[in-house]
Motif scaffolding. Sequence first.
Motif, PDB file in Angstrom:
ATOM      1  N   ALA A  98       0.833  -1.203   0.000  1.00 28.00           N
ATOM      2  CA  ALA A  98       0.000   0.000   0.000  1.00 28.00           C
ATOM      3  C   ALA A  98       0.871   1.258   0.000  1.00 28.00           C
ATOM      4  O   ALA A  98       0.543   2.243  -0.673  1.00 28.00           O
ATOM      5  CB  ALA A  98      -0.927  -0.009   1.216  1.00 28.00           C
ATOM      6  N   CYS A  99       1.986   1.229   0.743  1.00 27.43           N
ATOM      7  CA  CYS A  99       2.903   2.372   0.749  1.00 27.43           C
ATOM      8  C   CYS A  99       3.525   2.577  -0.635  1.00 27.43           C
ATOM      9  O   CYS A  99       3.629   3.720  -1.118  1.00 27.43           O
ATOM     10  CB  CYS A  99       3.999   2.164   1.789  1.00 27.43           C
ATOM     11  N   ALA A 100       3.935   1.486  -1.271  1.00 22.99           N
ATOM     12  CA  ALA A 100       4.531   1.595  -2.609  1.00 22.99           C
ATOM     13  C   ALA A 100       3.510   2.139  -3.602  1.00 22.99           C
ATOM     14  O   ALA A 100       3.841   2.960  -4.466  1.00 22.99           O
ATOM     15  CB  ALA A 100       5.042   0.227  -3.057  1.00 22.99           C
ATOM     16  N   ARG A 101       2.280   1.684  -3.483  1.00 19.88           N
ATOM     17  CA  ARG A 101       1.220   2.197  -4.358  1.00 19.88           C
ATOM     18  C   ARG A 101       1.038   3.695  -4.154  1.00 19.88           C
ATOM     19  O   ARG A 101       0.920   4.455  -5.123  1.00 19.88           O
ATOM     20  CB  ARG A 101      -0.086   1.454  -4.061  1.00 19.88           C
ATOM     21  N   GLU A 102       1.003   4.123  -2.909  1.00 17.97           N
ATOM     22  CA  GLU A 102       0.812   5.540  -2.606  1.00 17.97           C
ATOM     23  C   GLU A 102       1.945   6.381  -3.177  1.00 17.97           C
ATOM     24  O   GLU A 102       1.727   7.436  -3.786  1.00 17.97           O
ATOM     25  CB  GLU A 102       0.709   5.729  -1.090  1.00 17.97           C
ATOM     26  N   LEU A 103       3.172   5.918  -3.003  1.00 19.74           N
ATOM     27  CA  LEU A 103       4.340   6.641  -3.519  1.00 19.74           C
ATOM     28  C   LEU A 103       4.318   6.704  -5.042  1.00 19.74           C
ATOM     29  O   LEU A 103       4.526   7.770  -5.645  1.00 19.74           O
ATOM     30  CB  LEU A 103       5.627   5.965  -3.043  1.00 19.74           C
ATOM     31  N   ALA A 104       4.092   5.546  -5.671  1.00 18.31           N
ATOM     32  CA  ALA A 104       4.139   5.497  -7.134  1.00 18.31           C
ATOM     33  C   ALA A 104       3.041   6.359  -7.739  1.00 18.31           C
ATOM     34  O   ALA A 104       3.263   7.051  -8.748  1.00 18.31           O
ATOM     35  CB  ALA A 104       4.019   4.050  -7.609  1.00 18.31           C
ATOM     36  N   ARG A 105       1.856   6.340  -7.128  1.00 15.02           N
ATOM     37  CA  ARG A 105       0.760   7.146  -7.652  1.00 15.02           C
ATOM     38  C   ARG A 105       1.000   8.643  -7.466  1.00 15.02           C
ATOM     39  O   ARG A 105       0.394   9.456  -8.153  1.00 15.02           O
ATOM     40  CB  ARG A 105      -0.554   6.721  -6.995  1.00 15.02           C
ATOM     41  N   ARG A 106       1.894   8.986  -6.553  1.00 13.63           N
ATOM     42  CA  ARG A 106       2.289  10.385  -6.395  1.00 13.63           C
ATOM     43  C   ARG A 106       3.443  10.767  -7.324  1.00 13.63           C
ATOM     44  O   ARG A 106       3.938  11.893  -7.278  1.00 13.63           O
ATOM     45  CB  ARG A 106       2.685  10.667  -4.944  1.00 13.63           C
ATOM     46  N   GLY A 107       3.887   9.811  -8.122  1.00 12.21           N
ATOM     47  CA  GLY A 107       4.893  10.109  -9.122  1.00 12.21           C
ATOM     48  C   GLY A 107       6.318   9.805  -8.748  1.00 12.21           C
ATOM     49  O   GLY A 107       7.248  10.184  -9.466  1.00 12.21           O
ATOM     50  N   PHE A 108       6.547   9.055  -7.663  1.00 12.75           N
ATOM     51  CA  PHE A 108       7.902   8.754  -7.237  1.00 12.75           C
ATOM     52  C   PHE A 108       8.370   7.396  -7.773  1.00 12.75           C
ATOM     53  O   PHE A 108       7.629   6.401  -7.707  1.00 12.75           O
ATOM     54  CB  PHE A 108       7.996   8.761  -5.710  1.00 12.75           C
TER      55      PHE A 108
END
Length: 388
Positions: free
Chosen positions: A17-27
Amino acid sequence: MESIEAVVIGAGVVGLACARELARRGFETVILERHGAFGTETSARNSEVIHAGLYYPTGSLKAGLCVAGRKLLYEFCATHAISHQRCGKLIAATSAAQESPLAALQQQGEANGVDDLRRLGAAEARALEPDLACTAALLSPSTGIVDSHGLMLALLGDAEGAGASLVLHSPLQRGSLDANAAGMVLESGGADSLRFKARLVINAAGLWAPQVAASLAGFPKALIPANFHAKGSYYALSGRAPFSRLVYPLPEAGGLGVHLTLDRGGQARFGPDVEWLPQPTPGQTIGELDYRVDPRRADAFYAEIRRYWPGLADKALTPAYAGIRPKIVGPGAPAGDFLIQGAAQHGIPGLVNLFGIESPGLTACLAIAAHAVGVAGAASEQHAGRFG
């Protein structure tokens, strides 16, 4: 040396879930997982319950993130076609002495924002579940069940769709602060060992989060919490499930009691109990965990279950599986809160440690991710101007 914007250590449900949140923010995000598949420890060995949020002290991270996360999780399951069911739950008082604690539990749940709880008398509870033995019960309609594997698969799919990468067989070996304080240098093990610099690191290693923190050179050892592992065994019921809802006793020390849960096919299982394992130490080498269910523990299961279901037949339970919960307080102590530790606590820009992420971590995974990335973002914005 390669540079990566963000690294998540651990591919359990919260790490994904953390990776999803980061990736969806463009990181640009890499997930390091020491096993050969995602979600093989706590995330895959639990009751698969979507909790409403009534058990946790008002104002705690567990309470706030569970209530927020439950709403997010139901929405996520609906939009991603993840098998789940809002089946509801009954918490049973099995004696007059338990009715006051049951009322206190209702008050706490309502203070936490759980707005659909309903107190039932014995006759009302039996009208819903004829096989239930109780003097009173608390109905939680928002409680449900979810396919944890399907949930993790969907989280990973979203993360990878936004550019994240999962690297398996890659346990973190060590890390150190970069000389110019612009990130951390990390080294992973495995057949394809990696050495790279990351500006942001989220330690979501679950059972091993304290050991991961201890492997980071320069991290203040005094800020690594105690690390306890509590094993919980589950037993499956032979034959038809006697209830259509989940059934819980009142909480007990170390857990929520031996409760009845249902899988998506309607099959019943009971657990978990609480078996405290030898305490690991920060510098200990991570070994394999023993997930075998000891058949001798069944006697205690029969006694606990028959408090609220006297009709349980002899020899109706068979060993199913076991899980291990990461805890930061030990036997006899009140349950600990989630510990989400960022630069404001430890002074290391871009590093967030997630300690003691046990139940309701599955329910709260999306809310935990947003909170953790927010903690990391505030630190990184101050020190690097990258997050916002």
